[in-house]
Design a protein around this motif. Structure first.
Motif, PDB file in Angstrom:
ATOM      1  N   GLY A 146     135.279  82.215  82.346  1.00  0.00           N
ATOM      2  CA  GLY A 146     134.465  82.834  82.173  1.00  0.00           C
ATOM      3  C   GLY A 146     134.507  84.626  82.587  1.00  0.00           C
ATOM      4  N   PHE A 147     134.518  84.309  84.344  1.00  0.00           N
ATOM      5  CA  PHE A 147     134.478  84.826  85.241  1.00  0.00           C
ATOM      6  C   PHE A 147     135.906  85.663  85.718  1.00  0.00           C
ATOM      7  CE2 PHE A 147     129.555  84.481  84.976  1.00  0.00           C
ATOM      8  CZ  PHE A 147     129.696  85.394  85.067  1.00  0.00           C
ATOM      9  N   PHE A 148     136.419  84.576  85.671  1.00  0.00           N
ATOM     10  CA  PHE A 148     137.612  84.431  86.280  1.00  0.00           C
ATOM     11  C   PHE A 148     138.604  86.128  86.049  1.00  0.00           C
ATOM     12  CE2 PHE A 148     142.321  83.763  86.055  1.00  0.00           C
ATOM     13  CZ  PHE A 148     143.112  83.503  87.274  1.00  0.00           C
ATOM     14  N   ASP A 149     138.810  86.154  87.298  1.00  0.00           N
ATOM     15  CA  ASP A 149     139.930  87.718  86.897  1.00  0.00           C
ATOM     16  C   ASP A 149     139.017  88.907  87.135  1.00  0.00           C
ATOM     17  OD1 ASP A 149     142.070  88.085  88.500  1.00  0.00           O
ATOM     18  OD2 ASP A 149     143.057  88.077  86.452  1.00  0.00           O
ATOM     19  N   ILE A 150     137.782  88.916  86.889  1.00  0.00           N
ATOM     20  CA  ILE A 150     136.985  90.201  86.557  1.00  0.00           C
ATOM     21  C   ILE A 150     136.543  90.845  87.574  1.00  0.00           C
ATOM     22  CG2 ILE A 150     134.890  90.800  85.956  1.00  0.00           C
ATOM     23  CD1 ILE A 150     134.658  89.277  83.421  1.00  0.00           C
ATOM     24  N   PRO A 151     137.172  91.410  87.764  1.00  0.00           N
ATOM     25  CA  PRO A 151     137.333  92.816  89.436  1.00  0.00           C
ATOM     26  C   PRO A 151     135.395  93.372  89.243  1.00  0.00           C
ATOM     27  CG  PRO A 151     138.566  94.132  87.594  1.00  0.00           C
ATOM     28  CD  PRO A 151     137.293  92.258  87.244  1.00  0.00           C
ATOM     29  N   GLY A 152     135.257  93.497  91.063  1.00  0.00           N
ATOM     30  CA  GLY A 152     134.259  93.489  91.254  1.00  0.00           C
ATOM     31  C   GLY A 152     133.303  92.422  91.458  1.00  0.00           C
ATOM     32  N   ILE A 153     133.866  90.856  90.592  1.00  0.00           N
ATOM     33  CA  ILE A 153     132.712  89.695  91.101  1.00  0.00           C
ATOM     34  C   ILE A 153     133.734  88.646  91.394  1.00  0.00           C
ATOM     35  CG2 ILE A 153     131.692  87.945  89.552  1.00  0.00           C
ATOM     36  CD1 ILE A 153     131.256  90.535  88.107  1.00  0.00           C
ATOM     37  N   ASN A 154     133.093  87.756  92.523  1.00  0.00           N
ATOM     38  CA  ASN A 154     133.239  86.904  93.505  1.00  0.00           C
ATOM     39  C   ASN A 154     132.169  85.821  92.438  1.00  0.00           C
ATOM     40  OD1 ASN A 154     134.927  85.744  95.195  1.00  0.00           O
ATOM     41  ND2 ASN A 154     134.032  86.675  96.887  1.00  0.00           N
ATOM     42  N   VAL A 155     132.861  84.385  92.403  1.00  0.00           N
ATOM     43  CA  VAL A 155     131.577  83.647  92.425  1.00  0.00           C
ATOM     44  C   VAL A 155     131.773  82.333  93.473  1.00  0.00           C
ATOM     45  CG1 VAL A 155     132.148  81.601  89.677  1.00  0.00           C
ATOM     46  CG2 VAL A 155     132.532  84.343  89.823  1.00  0.00           C
ATOM     47  N   VAL A 156     130.492  81.097  93.380  1.00  0.00           N
ATOM     48  CA  VAL A 156     130.558  80.693  94.042  1.00  0.00           C
ATOM     49  C   VAL A 156     130.351  79.484  93.551  1.00  0.00           C
ATOM     50  CG1 VAL A 156     129.869  79.727  96.734  1.00  0.00           C
ATOM     51  CG2 VAL A 156     130.347  81.653  96.265  1.00  0.00           C
ATOM     52  N   ILE A 157     131.260  78.492  92.904  1.00  0.00           N
ATOM     53  CA  ILE A 157     130.431  77.413  92.329  1.00  0.00           C
ATOM     54  C   ILE A 157     130.218  75.815  93.146  1.00  0.00           C
ATOM     55  CG2 ILE A 157     130.339  75.886  90.728  1.00  0.00           C
ATOM     56  CD1 ILE A 157     132.114  77.895  89.670  1.00  0.00           C
ATOM     57  N   LEU A 158     129.000  75.146  93.780  1.00  0.00           N
ATOM     58  CA  LEU A 158     128.729  74.368  94.650  1.00  0.00           C
ATOM     59  C   LEU A 158     128.389  73.401  93.343  1.00  0.00           C
ATOM     60  CD1 LEU A 158     127.483  75.681  96.475  1.00  0.00           C
ATOM     61  CD2 LEU A 158     125.513  74.880  96.755  1.00  0.00           C
ATOM     62  N   TYR A 159     129.220  71.547  93.594  1.00  0.00           N
ATOM     63  CA  TYR A 159     129.243  70.998  93.072  1.00  0.00           C
ATOM     64  C   TYR A 159     129.124  69.658  93.722  1.00  0.00           C
ATOM     65  CZ  TYR A 159     133.862  69.414  93.514  1.00  0.00           C
ATOM     66  OH  TYR A 159     135.069  69.472  93.490  1.00  0.00           O
ATOM     67  N   PRO A 160     128.089  68.637  92.838  1.00  0.00           N
ATOM     68  CA  PRO A 160     128.080  66.957  93.952  1.00  0.00           C
ATOM     69  C   PRO A 160     129.865  66.312  94.138  1.00  0.00           C
ATOM     70  CG  PRO A 160     126.964  67.021  91.265  1.00  0.00           C
ATOM     71  CD  PRO A 160     127.811  68.230  92.220  1.00  0.00           C
TER      72      PRO A 160
END
Ligand SMILES: *Cc1c(COP(=O)(O)O)cnc(C)c1O
Length: 434
Positions: A146-160
């Motif tokens: 959903g957030f891929f390539d949206i300007p101004g937003i960085n996404v950090v996802i933690l997974y086990p």
């Protein structure tokens, strides 16, 4: 529309602020100050109204003028630009398939809507926003996509590390650009704790602008109402109002359905269908809210012991349990019942359900057995290919891989590996926000 905190210790805010903040400063969930009534004319004419227009008209009162109309229409349309078919399974039960989006689970709609709203809101701000989220599987993929390539937003996802399925892992580690996956050598609970600590770290929050993308965010919760309108749009029985069974974990999806009903959508009754994590079914039968430790099940997206959104359902009924019980019933089912139902749906009705959908059907069937003139809908929330082991166990066959996944499975995984150590997370977050 304004939103108040269910803890009542923070001032009401606009849709914009509720979306950016996620949760009120008093840690309460945001709730709309009033529930809009929908135009009779929309409800009576669902079957000849385009999906995008339904979505726009349903969400407009909640967004108000925080997003201009043309943009909101585009955002609503993009959130649902894949099929959401109602498929007949038995004479009395149909499946609303919510898994035809890019990551093959229903969370795509909410994640796409929220990311685009945030994209609008940060455009007018100057600080780069970091969306931080921990995932046990489905949330991460939907948020990444959903957030891929949206300007101004960085996404950090933690997974086990090693604890999500291979499809799920590829969905969060192969996009690149503004999407960063951190692979934690630990459990989902440890990932969740690290994320919580980051949100509570005032020094970190002064340095970078952090927000969360889980289902307590109003911009992820409210668009889930669309599913129920699309279900009714395809419900051809003029004389019977449907029973709707929703496989439930954090209770965001069913809460959106109940909200849609409160706005005027004709649904007779809801079933909250749960796995062994049965806090709500026990509460509805005993009146005592007593969450116990969560247990792992085959329907892992519903392994939630303390469903965050249940308090919102109570709020719709002004905290009156008896009023709630007239509209909502809740049942719990074991893994064994789940496997058996996947097998039965496949052999008797030629329908392949995933473990979550199978629980949805179990709940509906239980209700229909006691109400011989009723008919209903169960939500099928994920594609079976996301749960290949359970399917194999049930029907002794592999699930055919949909073509759309071929590219994904070949793509290279990229992740930052780390131990469950908060200082390490904090330094990664500061570095990635630059
Ligand atoms: C998240 C999820 C659920 C549970 O939805 P809630 O809104 O948390 O109740 C059910 N099925 C699948 C496949 C999910 O990913």
């Amino acid at each position: 529309m304004q939103y108040y905190s269910l803890n009542n210790q923070s001032p009401p805010v606009s849709f914009r602020e509720a979306t950016i903040k996620g949760q009120a400063s008093d840690k309460g969930l945001y709730f709309p100050t009033s529930i809009p009534k929908l135009d009779r004319d929309l409800i009576d004419n669902l079957s000849n109204t385009p999906d995008a227009e339904i979505a726009y008209r349903v969400i407009k009162p909640y967004v108000g003028d925080t997003i201009v109309d043309a943009e909101l229409y585009r955002i609503a349309a993009e959130s649902i630009d894949f099929p959401i078919p109602l498929v007949k399974v038995t004479d009395r039960a149909s499946s609303l398939e919510l898994f035809h989006g890019p990551t093959l689970a229903f969370k795509d709609v909410g994640a796409r809507f929220m990311s685009r709203c945030l994209g609008q809101f940060v455009k007018s701000g100057d600080k780069k926003l970091t969306v931080l989220v921990a995932t046990s599987g489905d949330t991460g993929g939907a948020v990444a996509n959903g957030f891929f390539d949206i300007p101004g937003i960085n996404v950090v996802i933690l997974y086990p590390s090693g604890k999500v399925s291979s499809v799920q892992e590829k969905q969060l580690t192969t996009l690149g650009k503004n999407i960063h996956a951190i692979e934690v050598n630990g459990t989902f609970d440890q990932c969740q704790q690290l994320v919580k600590r980051a949100f509570a770290d005032t020094k970190l929050n002064d340095a970078i602008f952090l927000t969360s993308a889980n289902s307590i965010n109003v911009a992820r919760w409210l668009p889930q109402q669309f599913y129920y309108f699309f279900a009714l749009k395809q419900w051809n029985d003029q004389t019977t109002m449907p029973i709707v069974s929703v496989p439930s974990g954090n209770f965001g999806n069913i809460c959106a359905g109940i909200l849609a009903r409160a706005s005027g959508l004709p649904i007779k009754h809801f079933i909250a269908s749960c796995n062994a994590n049965d806090t709500v079914p026990r509460f509805l039968s005993t009146g005592i809210y007593n969450p116990v430790e969560s247990v792992s099940t085959l329907s892992n997206a519903m392994d939630v012991a303390e469903p965050s959104n249940f308090i919102r359902i109570l709020e719709i009924y002004h905290q009156q349990l008896d009023d709630l019980k007239e509209v909502v019933s809740s049942y719990s089912f074991s893994d064994q019942e789940t496997i058996h139902m996947i097998q039965r749906l496949f052999s008797e009705y030629n329908y392949l359900a995933d473990p979550h959908g199978a629980i949805g059907y179990l709940g509906l069937e239980k209700w229909l057995a006691d109400h011989p003139t009723d008919k209903g809908i169960f939500l099928e929330t994920a594609h079976p290919v996301k749960f290949p082991d359970a399917i194999k166990r049930a029907i002794n066959q592999d699930v055919p891989i949909p073509e759309s996944l071929n590219g994904l499975l070949l793509a290279d995984k990229e992740s930052i590996k780390m131990e469950p150590d908060y200082n390490e997370l904090s330094s990664h977050l500061q570095h990635l926000a630059k």
